[in-house]
Design a protein around this motif. Structure first.
Motif, PDB file in Angstrom:
ATOM      1  N   GLN A   1       2.643  -2.944   9.798  1.00 12.59           N
ATOM      2  CA  GLN A   1       3.440  -2.750   8.586  1.00 12.59           C
ATOM      3  C   GLN A   1       4.693  -1.925   8.890  1.00 12.59           C
ATOM      4  OE1 GLN A   1       1.960   0.050   5.800  1.00 12.59           O
ATOM      5  NE2 GLN A   1       2.489  -1.191   4.015  1.00 12.59           N
TER       6      GLN A   1
ATOM      7  N   LYS B   1       2.134  -5.143  -3.313  1.00  7.68           N
ATOM      8  CA  LYS B   1       3.302  -5.299  -2.434  1.00  7.68           C
ATOM      9  C   LYS B   1       3.452  -6.752  -1.993  1.00  7.68           C
ATOM     10  CE  LYS B   1       3.527  -0.723  -0.363  1.00  7.68           C
ATOM     11  NZ  LYS B   1       3.348  -0.035   0.923  1.00  7.68           N
ATOM     12  N   SER B   2       2.330  -7.373  -1.654  1.00  9.30           N
ATOM     13  CA  SER B   2       2.407  -8.772  -1.232  1.00  9.30           C
ATOM     14  C   SER B   2       2.848  -9.653  -2.403  1.00  9.30           C
ATOM     15  CB  SER B   2       1.061  -9.201  -0.640  1.00  9.30           C
ATOM     16  OG  SER B   2       0.552 -10.327  -1.264  1.00  9.30           O
TER      17      SER B   2
ATOM     18  N   GLU C   1      -1.583 -15.498  -6.385  1.00  4.55           N
ATOM     19  CA  GLU C   1      -1.594 -14.111  -5.930  1.00  4.55           C
ATOM     20  C   GLU C   1      -2.080 -13.180  -7.053  1.00  4.55           C
ATOM     21  OE1 GLU C   1      -0.990 -14.168  -2.829  1.00  4.55           O
ATOM     22  OE2 GLU C   1      -0.894 -12.039  -2.307  1.00  4.55           O
TER      23      GLU C   1
ATOM     24  N   GLU D   1       0.719  -7.222   4.264  1.00  5.07           N
ATOM     25  CA  GLU D   1       0.194  -6.572   3.054  1.00  5.07           C
ATOM     26  C   GLU D   1      -1.084  -7.257   2.587  1.00  5.07           C
ATOM     27  OE1 GLU D   1       1.227  -3.852   2.009  1.00  5.07           O
ATOM     28  OE2 GLU D   1       3.231  -3.701   2.902  1.00  5.07           O
ATOM     29  N   ASP D   2      -1.088  -8.572   2.652  1.00  4.49           N
ATOM     30  CA  ASP D   2      -2.250  -9.344   2.229  1.00  4.49           C
ATOM     31  C   ASP D   2      -3.481  -9.004   3.081  1.00  4.49           C
ATOM     32  OD1 ASP D   2      -2.272 -11.761   0.235  1.00  4.49           O
ATOM     33  OD2 ASP D   2      -3.780 -12.178   1.781  1.00  4.49           O
TER      34      ASP D   2
ATOM     35  N   GLY E   1       4.694 -10.135   3.718  1.00  7.54           N
ATOM     36  CA  GLY E   1       3.640 -10.447   2.758  1.00  7.54           C
ATOM     37  C   GLY E   1       2.298 -10.614   3.451  1.00  7.54           C
ATOM     38  N   GLU E   2       2.332 -11.227   4.636  1.00  2.00           N
ATOM     39  CA  GLU E   2       1.095 -11.477   5.373  1.00  2.00           C
ATOM     40  C   GLU E   2       0.404 -10.166   5.750  1.00  2.00           C
ATOM     41  OE1 GLU E   2       0.139 -13.862   9.389  1.00  2.00           O
ATOM     42  OE2 GLU E   2       1.995 -14.448   8.378  1.00  2.00           O
TER      43      GLU E   2
ATOM     44  N   HIS F   1      -1.800  -2.658  -1.943  1.00 11.54           N
ATOM     45  CA  HIS F   1      -1.211  -3.550  -0.949  1.00 11.54           C
ATOM     46  C   HIS F   1      -1.014  -4.958  -1.503  1.00 11.54           C
ATOM     47  CE1 HIS F   1      -0.934  -0.876   2.419  1.00 11.54           C
ATOM     48  NE2 HIS F   1      -2.128  -0.400   2.122  1.00 11.54           N
TER      49      HIS F   1
END
Ligand code: ZN
Ligand code: ZN
Ligand code: ZN
Ligand code: ZN
Length: 665
Positions: A545, A585-586, A604, A563-564, A560-561, A582
């Motif tokens: 991150q 954020k994603s 999402e 955070e996911d 995004g990945e 998190h």
């Protein structure tokens, strides 16, 4: 005691009895007005709370989704059917134009979420053999995993745990005896003995065969036979005819044959009254693009069809009657055989039709997709992915032209396609959907190349035109940003900061290799996550991150990945707050890339609702559920799996919320 009874009934979902119990209770209140004690006030309060809950539950129920696949269009919101196209709403009209071909336009202003087309596939074939991704770390050499072919009914595509297999091949499996019998009657009696060959030749060949098998049951099948009989043996097989498909008449309605244009219906695929229906005539009139396919492709198609015809002929000789397969042990097969039109008698004609279908499919096949949960049982935040369940032909949906930023969304319930407006569409505007290359998923050059090679046209949609003007920047979700001031970098081989006073510049290959390293690290973290080694996965992801924030744009996919994955890790560790933080954020990355009311946003939000739900954060969960529902409803309608799940969560949360001062021991 009466309140308690009512409460139990509401929880059990016996709503009619519950509402009776509530009105009984209210009756006993009014009968004894002397009960004005504080205790009875509490009781009154609980009662009104319970009534709200009851109402909420009643709203959820309406029609159970099981009835839906066969339910009539009123339930699905097709309020007024178009007279011209019975499986479309009266808000759309079929037009034709020498440049665009056939297309649909809005006859009135259309609101987001409005259902425009609802049609059952004319033909659909389950895609075989795609293995779902591994979970549980089950990486043994002996692969015992199940495929879609084991999980879904081969006729109606319903997800099924205990399937009824065909007694003849055991490959075809169904959700019920009815589906098995219907499939046998319509097509499987012939497909069963050539199943192995069909798997080898591929799903397009299978769709082509099944289309012609289904056509036997239609009036237009008779027309086709007649027309083919006239020209079939004379013209089509002649070697000097370079383009046999061109001789195949487009208009099945006209009996006159000889290309008499005056008798032809104005729009291909329509009947003599100008009606465009979901039938074989419409399917037959989908464009085969014969002149655009490569000779190699045409050769392979023709070879496949001839191999299939040869085998069909052989198997029909072996079995005397191709329609009776005594090995299958189907009691009713004899009875049905009597009324099933034969195929093998005019196999050469159907062979030509099959070849036409094979050529049509490259541009007209529609993948029926579903959202499959891929997370293992112990991972509570499910990870979902879209899977191609079946290949199908939808003659009405096929009329829609492509745009890289379409104004509709297509979803599926079993074999039924629903096309909904994903935004406001003004009267007279064209209804457009995306053939796959979407502006938020692919850069313009790649989209154009794909559309040209698969669909044979140059896309001039507004998204393509806009993007062509700002060449050099590339898509936002692949962008790098300045190390110092976080402004997006620009340029091709050497990237420089867009912020003039900053002067920072970097070589692209340097950034590319940095991104590669980062992706490798994320891959490692994902492996650790799958093995449940959270203590190692979390610090690794936190490092990713930090690194990502140093050089990637905020809407970069990899942001995004990361955070996911962090959200999944924390959810697995049982830390709902961090997981939700998190995921939020994603969610922001998804919103920047796909827009606030996109389907991606809906998925999402669904995940976030799950996190809040599992963390018992009731208020946050309820508000997220509401947001997710709002977005998903536009794209998927009320019977979507995720919407159903959200409503179950909502009803569960409403049950959980305590009745203040309710009857307790
Ligand atoms: Zn079924
Ligand atoms: Zn079979
Ligand atoms: Zn485009
Ligand atoms: Zn800078």
């Amino acid at each position: 005691m009466m309140l308690r009874k009512a409460e139990c009934l509401v929880t059990l979902g016996r709503l009619q009895e519950a509402s009776q119990a509530i009105s009984d209770l209210e009756g006993s209140f009014t009968a004894r007005p002397t009960l004005a004690t504080p205790q009875s006030q509490v009781l009154q309060k609980s009662l009104s709370r319970l009534k709200m809950k009851l109402q909420e539950k009643e709203n959820l129920i309406e029609t159970p989704p099981a009835v839906l696949s066969t339910a009539c269009e009123e339930d699905m919101g097709l309020r007024e059917r178009s007279e011209q196209i019975p499986s479309a709403s009266s808000s759309v009209r079929l037009c034709t134009d020498p440049l665009k071909g056939r297309y649909l336009v809005a006859t009135e202003d259309i609101l987001p979420g409005q259902l425009l087309v609802r049609e059952d596939a004319f033909v659909s074939v389950l895609n075989p053999g795609e293995l779902p991704p591994l979970h549980h770390g089950l990486e043994s050499e002996w692969d015992t995993r199940v495929t879609n072919g084991d999980l879904y009914c081969h006729r109606c595509l319903k997800r099924t745990l205990a399937t009824v297999p065909c007694g003849g091949c055991s490959y075809a499996k169904y959700c019920s005896q009815e589906c098995l019998q219907q499939a046998w009657h319509l097509y499987h009696s012939i497909e069963c003995s050539v199943g192995g060959l069909l798997l080898t030749l591929g799903v397009f060949c299978h769709v082509a065969l099944r289309s012609t098998l289904l056509a036997r049951f239609e009036e237009s099948g008779q027309v086709l036979k007649k027309l083919c009989g006239k020209i079939g043996n004379k013209d089509i097989c002649l070697p000097e005819s370079k383009n046999p498909m061109k001789k195949f008449p487009y208009d099945l309605g006209g009996e006159s044959g000889e290309n008499d244009k005056s008798i032809e219906t104005p729009i291909p695929g329509c009947d003599t009254n100008g009606k465009y229906e979901n039938n074989y005539n419409a399917v037959f009139n989908l464009l085969p693009h014969t002149e655009n396919h490569s000779p190699e492709h045409k050769f392979v198609c023709a070879l496949s069809v001839s191999a299939l015809c040869k085998q069909l002929e052989e198997s029909s000789m072996v079995e005397e009657s191709s329609l009776q397969a005594p090995t299958t042990g189907l009691k009713s097969s004899k009875l049905e055989a009597a009324e099933t039109p034969a195929l093998c008698a005019e196999l050469d004609i159907w062979g030509v039709a099959m070849l036409r279908h094979m050529l049509q499919l490259q541009c007209n096949a529609q993948a029926i997709t579903t959202i499959q949960q891929t997370g293992s049982e112990e991972r509570i935040v499910t990870d979902s992915r879209q899977v191609r369940l079946a290949t199908a032909v939808f003659p009405v949906t096929s009329l829609l032209n492509h745009s890289c930023s379409p104004n509709t969304s297509v979803t599926f319930i079993s074999t039924v396609a629903c096309v909904r407006a994903s935004q406001k569409i003004g009267k007279g505007q064209e209804i457009l959907h995306c053939y796959g290359p979407h502006e938020s998923r692919m850069a313009v050059a790649k989209r154009q190349q794909k559309l040209r090679s698969q669909y044979f046209f140059d896309c001039t949609c507004p998204a393509c035109q806009n993007e062509k003007h700002r060449i050099g920047t590339g898509p936002r979700w692949e962008g790098f940003c300045c190390n110092r001031c976080r402004t997006p970098l620009q340029g091709s081989n050497v990237l420089s900061c867009g912020n003039t006073p900053c002067m920072e510049s970097v070589r692209r290959d340097h950034l590319d290799s940095r991104l590669q390293d980062l992706q490798q690290q994320i891959g490692m973290a994902q492996k650790l996550l799958r093995k449940g080694q959270l203590e190692q996965a979390v610090p690794l992801l936190l490092g990713c991150q930090r690194e990502a924030e140093r050089f990637l744009c905020e809407e970069h996919t990899v942001m995004g990945e990361v955070e996911d994955n962090l959200a999944q890790a924390y959810a697995a560790a049982g830390d709902w707050q961090k997981s939700a933080a998190h995921l939020q954020k994603s969610l922001r990355v998804v919103e920047l890339r796909h827009g606030p009311s996109s389907i991606e946003m809906g998925h999402e939000l669904f995940k976030l609702a799950q996190v809040f739900f599992n963390g018992f954060a009731i208020t946050e969960a309820l508000s997220t559920i509401q947001k997710a529902e709002k977005v998903l409803l536009i794209h998927c309608g009320p019977w979507d799996d995720e919407i159903q799940e959200l409503q179950k969560m909502k009803s569960c949360l409403l049950d959980l919320s305590p009745i203040p001062g309710g009857p307790s021991m």
